[in-house]
Design an enzyme around this catalytic site. Structure first.
Site, short mmCIF file in Angstrom:
data_model
loop_
_atom_site.label_atom_id
_atom_site.label_comp_id
_atom_site.label_asym_id
_atom_site.label_seq_id
_atom_site.Cartn_x
_atom_site.Cartn_y
_atom_site.Cartn_z
CG ASP A 145 -2.06 0.98 1.10
OD1 ASP A 145 -2.38 1.40 -0.03
OD2 ASP A 145 -2.64 1.37 2.14
CE LYS A 194 -1.22 3.17 -4.23
NZ LYS A 194 -1.27 2.51 -2.90
CG ASP A 251 -5.72 -0.42 -0.95
OD1 ASP A 251 -6.74 -0.76 -1.57
OD2 ASP A 251 -5.68 0.54 -0.14
CG ASN A 252 -5.12 2.31 -3.27
OD1 ASN A 252 -4.27 2.41 -2.38
ND2 ASN A 252 -6.37 2.71 -3.09
CD GLU A 276 -8.18 4.71 0.10
OE1 GLU A 276 -7.03 5.14 -0.08
OE2 GLU A 276 -8.60 3.65 -0.39
#
Length: 264
Positions: free
Chosen positions: A191, A194, A219-220, A249
């Site tokens: 996280d 990226k 994540d993401n 989120e």
């Protein structure tokens, strides 16, 4: 005559301002990039200047005043309430946090690694589920975030389970075996930046830190996205992948998490 022109100019300027505000409202309502930019760049900078403290310091302040010391769930609830009602922040959040919880419980790790600590929210989610002899190492390069995360984790009563390491992931990962006595990682939560997801995954493989059955959770993968990581693991026979669709989120925008089990 001059007065008439002045009135016309003022009316036109007023109408134009209203149109700009309406367009901005529509853009913020329907474009997640614009919304994040508005929150992270515009509102945050203004609030930082007015209050003479960072958003992360304000989150810590809220936790210090409102959370029950030694109660991890109280700390998580406090951060979720603050970030959903007052200021958006890049925690994994309550919705995707349930997916994180599920993956931690499935992995049942003895040694877990988090890449990207921020304010310590996800570290607390992970650490509160660890068995008594387990530990979490979490890496964060921002010194301000490190200090704040340590305080928030201490308030949650989990300092004995969490080691916050300051530095860049590409430097720390090769040090894990000797300096931090890590043999193998049972669970990894990605996280951080990226663009580092793929190279850091490869680095963990090269350093021999992944075992058969290690669970990686990223994540993401939709917003802001990690296309190189997704391409790497989904086209790699050493990983078995599952996508969990969710939302960014504290927003309604589409996002997802990617689970990758290392097959060796």
């Amino acid at each position: 005559m001059l007065g008439g022109w002045l009135v016309t100019i003022l009316v036109s300027a007023g109408a134009a301002s209203i149109l700009v505000l309406v367009a901005l409202f529509v853009l913020l309502r329907h474009n997640v990039h614009a919304t994040v930019f508005w929150n992270e760049i515009v509102l945050e900078k203004i609030t930082n200047f007015v209050m003479d403290r960072s958003k992360e310091e304000r989150i810590l302040n809220s936790v210090s005043y409102n959370a029950i010391r030694g109660n991890p769930q109280s700390v998580l609830d406090c951060i979720d309430n603050y970030c959903s009602q007052k200021e958006w922040a890049m925690n994994v959040g309550d919705e995707k946090g349930l997916i994180l919880d599920q993956m931690v419980e499935e992995a049942d790790p003895t040694v877990a690694l988090e890449l990207g600590t921020y304010c310590g929210y996800s570290a607390i989610r992970i650490a509160r589920l660890l068995k008594p002899n387990a530990r979490l190492l979490t890496i964060e390069f921002n010194s301000e975030f490190v200090a704040i995360a340590k305080e928030i984790i201490e308030i949650a009563g989990l300092s004995d389970k969490v080691t916050v390491i300051e530095g860049h992931s590409e430097i720390i990962i090769p040090q894990l075996r000797k300096k931090y006595e890590v043999d193998k990682l049972d669970f990894v939560f990605l996280d951080h930046w990226k663009e580092r997801y793929a190279p850091d995954t490869i680095l963990m493989e090269e350093c021999g830190l992944l075992r058969k059955g290690t669970i990686l959770l990223a994540d993401n993968i939709i917003f802001p996205g990690a296309p190189e990581f997704v391409k790497y693991i989904r086209n790699n026979e050493r990983f078995e992948c599952t996508t969990f669709h969710s939302h960014l989120e504290y927003m309604k925008a589409e996002d997802a998490m990617e689970k990758a089990i290392y097959l060796g």
